[in-house]
Design an enzyme around this catalytic site. Structure first.
Site, mmCIF file in Angstrom:
data_model
loop_
_atom_site.group_PDB
_atom_site.id
_atom_site.type_symbol
_atom_site.label_atom_id
_atom_site.label_comp_id
_atom_site.label_asym_id
_atom_site.label_seq_id
_atom_site.Cartn_x
_atom_site.Cartn_y
_atom_site.Cartn_z
ATOM 1 N N CYS A 144 21.131 -58.260 107.624
ATOM 2 C CA CYS A 144 21.640 -56.973 107.164
ATOM 3 C C CYS A 144 23.169 -57.053 107.256
ATOM 4 C CB CYS A 144 21.122 -55.847 108.044
ATOM 5 S SG CYS A 144 21.690 -55.992 109.723
ATOM 6 N N CYS A 185 28.155 -53.242 114.860
ATOM 7 C CA CYS A 185 27.914 -52.741 113.503
ATOM 8 C C CYS A 185 28.537 -51.345 113.394
ATOM 9 C CB CYS A 185 26.411 -52.666 113.240
ATOM 10 S SG CYS A 185 26.063 -51.895 111.664
ATOM 11 N N GLU A 189 21.103 -52.346 121.943
ATOM 12 C CA GLU A 189 21.840 -51.292 121.208
ATOM 13 C C GLU A 189 21.782 -49.979 121.987
ATOM 14 O OE1 GLU A 189 20.550 -50.428 117.115
ATOM 15 O OE2 GLU A 189 21.124 -48.345 117.473
ATOM 16 N N CYS A 245 19.445 -46.424 110.482
ATOM 17 C CA CYS A 245 20.072 -47.221 109.427
ATOM 18 C C CYS A 245 19.021 -47.513 108.355
ATOM 19 C CB CYS A 245 20.585 -48.524 110.026
ATOM 20 S SG CYS A 245 21.069 -49.680 108.771
ATOM 21 N N SER A 261 8.191 -61.747 114.247
ATOM 22 C CA SER A 261 9.175 -60.699 113.936
ATOM 23 C C SER A 261 8.476 -59.551 113.225
ATOM 24 C CB SER A 261 10.284 -61.297 113.050
ATOM 25 O OG SER A 261 10.783 -60.312 112.195
ATOM 26 N N SER A 288 16.618 -61.502 110.508
ATOM 27 C CA SER A 288 17.282 -62.555 111.287
ATOM 28 C C SER A 288 17.341 -63.886 110.546
ATOM 29 C CB SER A 288 16.552 -62.772 112.615
ATOM 30 O OG SER A 288 16.478 -61.566 113.299
HETATM 31 FE FE1 F3S Z 1 21.928 -53.958 110.610
HETATM 32 FE FE2 F3S Z 1 23.825 -52.339 111.418
HETATM 33 FE FE3 F3S Z 1 21.689 -51.425 110.219
HETATM 34 S S1 F3S Z 1 23.143 -54.145 112.460
HETATM 35 S S2 F3S Z 1 20.073 -52.798 110.744
HETATM 36 S S3 F3S Z 1 23.246 -52.677 109.333
HETATM 37 S S4 F3S Z 1 22.686 -50.628 112.000
#
Ligand code: F3S
Length: 654
Positions: free
Chosen positions: A15, A98, A128, A197, A225, A275
């Site tokens: 991502c 992020c 997180e 997100c 996963s 990943s």
């Molecule tokens: Fe990835 Fe950031 Fe969303 S790490 S899953 S873009 S919160």
């Protein structure tokens, strides 16, 4: 010959946040820094072992960082205490948190500062969540699900009744979150913030669409996963041929589906879990191409492989996401196998700006490809060229519509100045740069100015503008407004612009009014310069107006300064005053009682003796004592007598 297409989903693999963090680590490696990541940068053994091979250490705490190491914070983020520890130890670091996670950290901190209880919905052992809680203060609560939230809200509502701010971790289950929102609706003290997100849901949506248009789907990712398994499930529902692999090596053993050998046109779709790095996806693409090629002897592998990549060429306009910004350039993901670089000189023409003033991580930007180096996997890009192209269209439109533009003067050049507007360099000739002849061009540099486009040379991409046109229009508009509203008696503060023998011109804000010499002082003056100077600010009032002729007469003298008013308040008939002879006439002498006030001593009153010529008795400059015998307020005349004073004192000696 067989034809085939292999399409990798745009959202396949990392991502945005993970991609950004991984690139930060590689940037440090390329810069030659010794790097260490706080925890595994990503849960992918391929990436982790590759980084370790390149000398990147994994540390669990800032205390383990060496003074010569640069620490990279991963996309999950960390608590405030970790930043403090890094800073207090003087350890340099790159923050790969992020931006979406950082937003929740900020929200938790602000809510806590406002006295609210931050409630994080998520897994309390997830890095997180630990990081967010580390910004929310000691009252922060972490809850796993809607049942726990209901219990907490009920308890809070009974005892504490404190405001509660509920926010989910970025990857929180959407349907569970919807239940949480429903529960919170029953508690007025609860506020909800949707901080999930959408990268995961976007990836799933795109995978379903791609699967629906493919003969075969390949899903890449770990078999443990959860997000990869979910992707596999979605793809299998819409595409009959669907395989799950962890890397390209598994394709060696894989049998191609029956019927493919007879098919002329094969469409393969690829998606990957969060990943999975891009190089594994690329390898799978290559290997798959080879496999299909082996099914057909006539197949041109090079051609087909080439066709399967997103092509990029010099001069192409592309869209990209800023993944990192340093002091000299911005690094961009343009969705190809290349790493994109935008040098500062290609970000802006404004020499006073740094890359971080122009773009920030996460920005979506339009760019143009200026150089490709396939061997090194690098593409040089320009933002300013695209801005200028877009900006030039705006400039042409502004010329046609007469729009006023705004821009910054970047430099003074021979014959004018350059203004940067909409990314376009607009030349303003010196004659169009100001309405003041004395204004220096250098004084305009770095100033924001308004201007109109007066000429465009589209073929050459050149534009010429005029600041003066805007200033003149503004001045005319101000004048029209002034004449519309001005009336006798209006008071203005204005600057003396020039002096003449008959008065002073005062600027009332674009309009000059005349202050006649007689208005400048209650005393008699020979030239306006005795009372005012150019540049003085005066409070004046409108005495008379001629709107047709555009003339305005001003008044300046104030009643309280009127010496006659002062005289009448201090003196009366019968008062003896000491005064100075200021002029002599055949019929008498004028004596100054106070500045601006003279009295007449008639020839018959200059002595108690008969006088035929005043000059026989008095001279200019003599100081005498005389009695005020009459004050005529209407005609502003004062009669005085030396004779009366002499007689009062018993007359003069024979
Ligand atoms: Fe990835 Fe950031 Fe969303 S790490 S899953 S873009 S919160």
């Amino acid at each position: 010959m067989k034809k085939f297409t292999i399409t990798a989903a745009n959202s396949a693999g990392f991502c945005f946040g993970v991609d950004r963090a991984v690139k930060l680590v590689y940037n440090e490696i390329y810069n030659g820094s010794k790097a260490a990541t706080l925890g595994e940068i990503i849960h992918n053994p391929h990436v982790v072992s590759e980084l370790s091979r390149r000398g990147v250490r994994i540390i669990d705490s800032p205390l383990e960082a060496g003074q010569d190491e640069r620490v990279i914070i991963r996309s999950h983020g960390v608590g405030a205490d970790v930043y403090e520890a890094l800073e207090s130890r003087g350890i340099s670091y790159s923050d790969g948190t992020c931006p979406f996670v950082r937003r929740i950290q900020k929200l938790a901190r602000e809510c806590s500062e406002q006295g609210k209880i931050p409630v994080i919905m998520g897994d309390k052992s997830h890095p997180e969540v630990i990081g967010i809680a580390g910004h929310g203060g000691k009252d922060t609560v972490v809850l796993p699900d809607s049942a726990a939230l209901g219990e907490f809200l009920e308890k809070n509502s009974g005892n504490l009744k404190k405001k509660v701010a509920i926010m989910p971790q970025t990857t929180y289950n959407i349907s569970m979150w919807q239940q949480c929102v429903k529960i919170a609706e029953g508690y007025p003290e609860a506020e909800v913030f949707d901080t999930i997100c959408n990268a995961t849901s976007e990836r799933q949506k795109e995978a379903a669409e791609l699967a629906a248009n493919s003969d075969m789907m390949i899903v890449i990712g770990g078999r443990h996963s959860s997000n990869t398994l979910k992707l596999f499930e979605i793809c299998r529902e819409v595409c009959g041929e669907c395989v799950l692999i962890e890397d390209a090596s598994e394709l060696n053993e894989m049998k191609m589906p029956e019927g493919f050998s007879d098919k002329c046109d094969i469409r393969i779709g690829i998606t990957a879990g969060a990943s999975t790095p891009a190089d594994i996806i690329k390898e799978v693409k290559n290997q798959m191409s080879e496999k299909i090629m082996n099914m057909d002897e006539d197949f041109n592998f090079e051609e087909a492989l080439d066709a399967s990549f997103k092509r990029i060429y010099t001069g192409q306009r592309v869209e990209g996401y800023i993944t990192a910004v340093n002091n000299t350039e911005a690094i961009v993901d343009v969705g190809t196998k290349h790493t994109g670089y935008v040098a500062l000189s290609e970000l802006t023409d404004d020499p006073s700006l740094k890359p971080s003033d122009v773009v920030k991580v996460g920005d979506k930007v339009d760019l143009i490809v200026i150089k490709i180096n396939d061997a090194e996997g690098i593409v040089q890009l320009s933002k300013k060229k695209v801005d200028a192209m877009k900006g030039f269209d705006e400039i042409v439109k502004a010329k046609e519509e007469g729009t006023i533009l705004e821009g910054t003067v970047t430099s003074a050049v021979k014959g004018g100045v350059i203004v940067l507007a909409n990314g376009v360099r607009v030349f303003i000739p010196a004659s169009q740069a100001s309405i003041r002849r004395d204004e220096k061009l250098e004084a305009l540099v770095k100033k924001t100015v308004k201007f109109k486009i007066i000429e465009v040379k589209e073929q050459r991409g050149q534009a010429i503008g005029s600041i003066k046109a805007v200033l003149t229009a503004e001045r005319d508009a101000a004048k029209a407004k002034f004449w519309e509203s001005v009336k006798v008696g209006d008071v203005f503060k204005g600057e003396v612009k020039s002096l003449t023998t008959y008065g002073a011109f005062v600027d009332l804000g674009g309009i000059d009014g005349l202050l006649h010499i007689s208005e400048l002082s209650w005393n008699r003056i020979k030239h306006p310069s005795e009372a005012v100077s150019v540049g003085d600010t005066l409070e004046v009032y409108v005495k008379d107006l001629d709107k047709e002729a555009g003339r305005i007469s001003l008044g300046y003298k104030k009643d309280e300064d009127n010496p006659w008013v002062k005289f009448e308040s201090e003196y009366s008939e019968g008062t003896n005053v000491t005064c100075k002879i200021v002029s002599i006439t055949p019929f008498g002498a004028f004596a100054q009682i106070m500045p601006g006030i003279d009295g007449l001593i008639h020839i018959s009153q200059v002595s108690d003796k008969r006088v035929t010529n005043v000059k026989d008795v008095l001279s200019v400059g003599d100081e005498v004592t005389a009695k005020i015998t009459e004050i005529d307020s209407d005609k502003k005349r004062i009669s005085m007598s030396i004779k009366a004073v002499i007689e009062e004192n018993g007359g003069s000696e024979e």
